[in-house]
Design a protein around this motif. Structure first.
Motif, mmCIF file in Angstrom:
data_model
loop_
_atom_site.group_PDB
_atom_site.id
_atom_site.type_symbol
_atom_site.label_atom_id
_atom_site.label_comp_id
_atom_site.label_asym_id
_atom_site.label_seq_id
_atom_site.Cartn_x
_atom_site.Cartn_y
_atom_site.Cartn_z
ATOM 1 N N LEU B 115 -7.690 -139.051 -57.413
ATOM 2 C CA LEU B 115 -8.386 -138.487 -58.561
ATOM 3 C C LEU B 115 -7.662 -137.252 -59.072
ATOM 4 N N ILE B 116 -7.287 -136.370 -58.143
ATOM 5 C CA ILE B 116 -6.614 -135.131 -58.526
ATOM 6 C C ILE B 116 -5.311 -135.429 -59.255
ATOM 7 N N ALA B 171 -18.981 -144.073 -59.192
ATOM 8 C CA ALA B 171 -19.217 -142.811 -59.898
ATOM 9 C C ALA B 171 -19.741 -141.753 -58.938
ATOM 10 N N ILE B 172 -20.676 -142.147 -58.071
ATOM 11 C CA ILE B 172 -21.201 -141.180 -57.102
ATOM 12 C C ILE B 172 -20.087 -140.702 -56.187
ATOM 13 N N GLN B 174 -16.913 -140.611 -56.864
ATOM 14 C CA GLN B 174 -16.040 -139.727 -57.634
ATOM 15 C C GLN B 174 -16.688 -138.362 -57.805
ATOM 16 N N GLY B 175 -17.981 -138.349 -58.064
ATOM 17 C CA GLY B 175 -18.684 -137.081 -58.168
ATOM 18 C C GLY B 175 -18.623 -136.301 -56.861
ATOM 19 N N ILE B 176 -18.728 -136.998 -55.745
ATOM 20 C CA ILE B 176 -18.634 -136.334 -54.441
ATOM 21 C C ILE B 176 -17.282 -135.658 -54.290
ATOM 22 N N VAL B 178 -15.260 -134.736 -56.675
ATOM 23 C CA VAL B 178 -15.154 -133.642 -57.643
ATOM 24 C C VAL B 178 -15.863 -132.408 -57.104
ATOM 25 N N GLN B 179 -17.079 -132.607 -56.613
ATOM 26 C CA GLN B 179 -17.845 -131.462 -56.121
ATOM 27 C C GLN B 179 -17.229 -130.900 -54.848
ATOM 28 N N GLY B 181 -14.041 -130.789 -54.280
ATOM 29 C CA GLY B 181 -12.941 -129.989 -54.786
ATOM 30 C C GLY B 181 -13.395 -128.701 -55.424
ATOM 31 N N ALA B 182 -14.648 -128.675 -55.899
ATOM 32 C CA ALA B 182 -15.176 -127.469 -56.530
ATOM 33 C C ALA B 182 -15.800 -126.530 -55.513
#
Lengths: 203, 203
Positions: B115-116, B171-172, B174-176, B178-179, B181-182
């Motif tokens: 993803l990154i 999607a979930i 990917q959201g995991i 993303v979060q 990484g945040a």
DNA sequence: CAAATTATATACCGCGCGTTATGGAAAGCG
DNA sequence: CGCTTTCCATAACGCGCGGTATATAATTTG
């Protein structure tokens, strides 16, 4: 905001519209991300030269923050309206369908500008990442409160974890923007949204 | 694959282990993404010089593809085990908890390497993006088939859209990432997973 | 009209990027 | 031992990056 449209200042007047130029810069940042957008990309899209850009916007970083302000006020305005929907389900639906509208619109960059700019960021872009995360968490907090209100009002089951549900809704949104950036069609994203709403807890 | 561990070849033997070096390169790509990882970052982490890297791995792009192969075979191996779980719910749980384990592990980069590297990619990294998307869609297809099998076996309601459910699960995930990484904590991500599973459709 | 002020246009800066040419060091082979 | 082959180390290449110095054009002010 601007009280006078004329130019009451001395000196040579600038030959471009700052708002128009900022809108073009937003488009470039949105499509390429902070690191991917070069100064040449920006100046060419904005139709101005580098000295003009630096005089009007400071530097690349401050230009990005201003573009992100514009992005949030224009493209993410729907999140404010979402919070005022009557039920938690309606809030979620407004969020998800609005996310698809914004991030999979034709003629616009595919994906989320903040996500693109904050995920793979160079060392000098850490402050960009921090800004995006700060904005995100503040809007997430509002959603948690909205879902807790929904539990009190009875349109969300009491056993549901409002914070977990908020994280989940954001995760789905982030997944939508990721998949939009990967080339998913609007129809595919709408099936994703429909399925999400089919699983949404009912009171 | 390699039939002989000795060096039956002529010439000066290389002074580093290719597999070790590739593992270090993977770590750098994972933490910084394709564009964010410079050749200097890579050679320093791998403990070799640039000519050695080019002789052993070709160039930056082919090094990335090899690192991604390693990443998938090591870190994403759990997705194969997930497909063999007895019920659709168990498959989803295996996917989500495995995703948290891999992408929010201590001492490892936070977030998903693919993803990154694929989201905000420079023009010269378009082939990287295409590779990641291709791999993702092939594994997504397997999940769709698994959910359709679940519908036939009756542990997933017939009215559920298998493709939509697959997109949602991804999607979930990917959201995991993303979060993660945040900066989301492991506990927050586990609440996200728990909430997701609480909404999972039951037969 | 000159003076002061501000914007524009061109050219340039130092730097780090991915990549490679060059020369020497370490092995097998005759 | 030479000879060939392969690898390592240094240094450099061309390029595009974000940012800027300099000079000129267009205004308001006196």
């Amino acid at each position: 905001m601007e009280s006078e449209t004329a130019t009451p200042v001395k000196g040579r007047p600038r030959e471009f519209c700052v708002d128009k130029a900022l809108a073009e810069a937003l488009h470039v940042f949105w499509a390429k991300g902070y690191d991917g957008a070069s100064m040449t990309d920006l100046t060419e899209a904005m139709g101005i030269t580098k000295p003009s850009l630096y005089a009007a916007f400071g530097n690349k970083e401050s230009l990005f923050h201003k573009a992100l302000d514009l992005y949030e006020s224009e493209k993410l305005e729907y999140t404010r309206a979402a919070l005022q929907q009557p039920t938690a389900r309606r809030v979620a639906e407004y969020y998800l369908r609005g996310g698809v509208d914004v991030h999979a619109a034709e003629g616009k960059p595919q994906g989320c500008m903040g996500l693109i700019s904050s995920l793979a960021c160079s060392p000098e872009a850490e402050s960009i990442k921090a800004d995006v995360i700060r904005r995100r968490s503040s809007s997430q907090r509002a959603l948690v409160e909205r879902f807790e209100q929904a539990k009190r009002e009875g349109d969300l089951p009491a056993h549901i974890d409002a914070e977990g549900l908020t994280s989940l809704l954001y995760a789905i949104l982030q997944g939508i923007t990721v998949q939009a950036g990967a080339g998913a069609t609007r129809a595919e994203l709408e099936r994703l949204v429909d399925t999400s709403l089919a699983l949404w807890p009912s009171a």
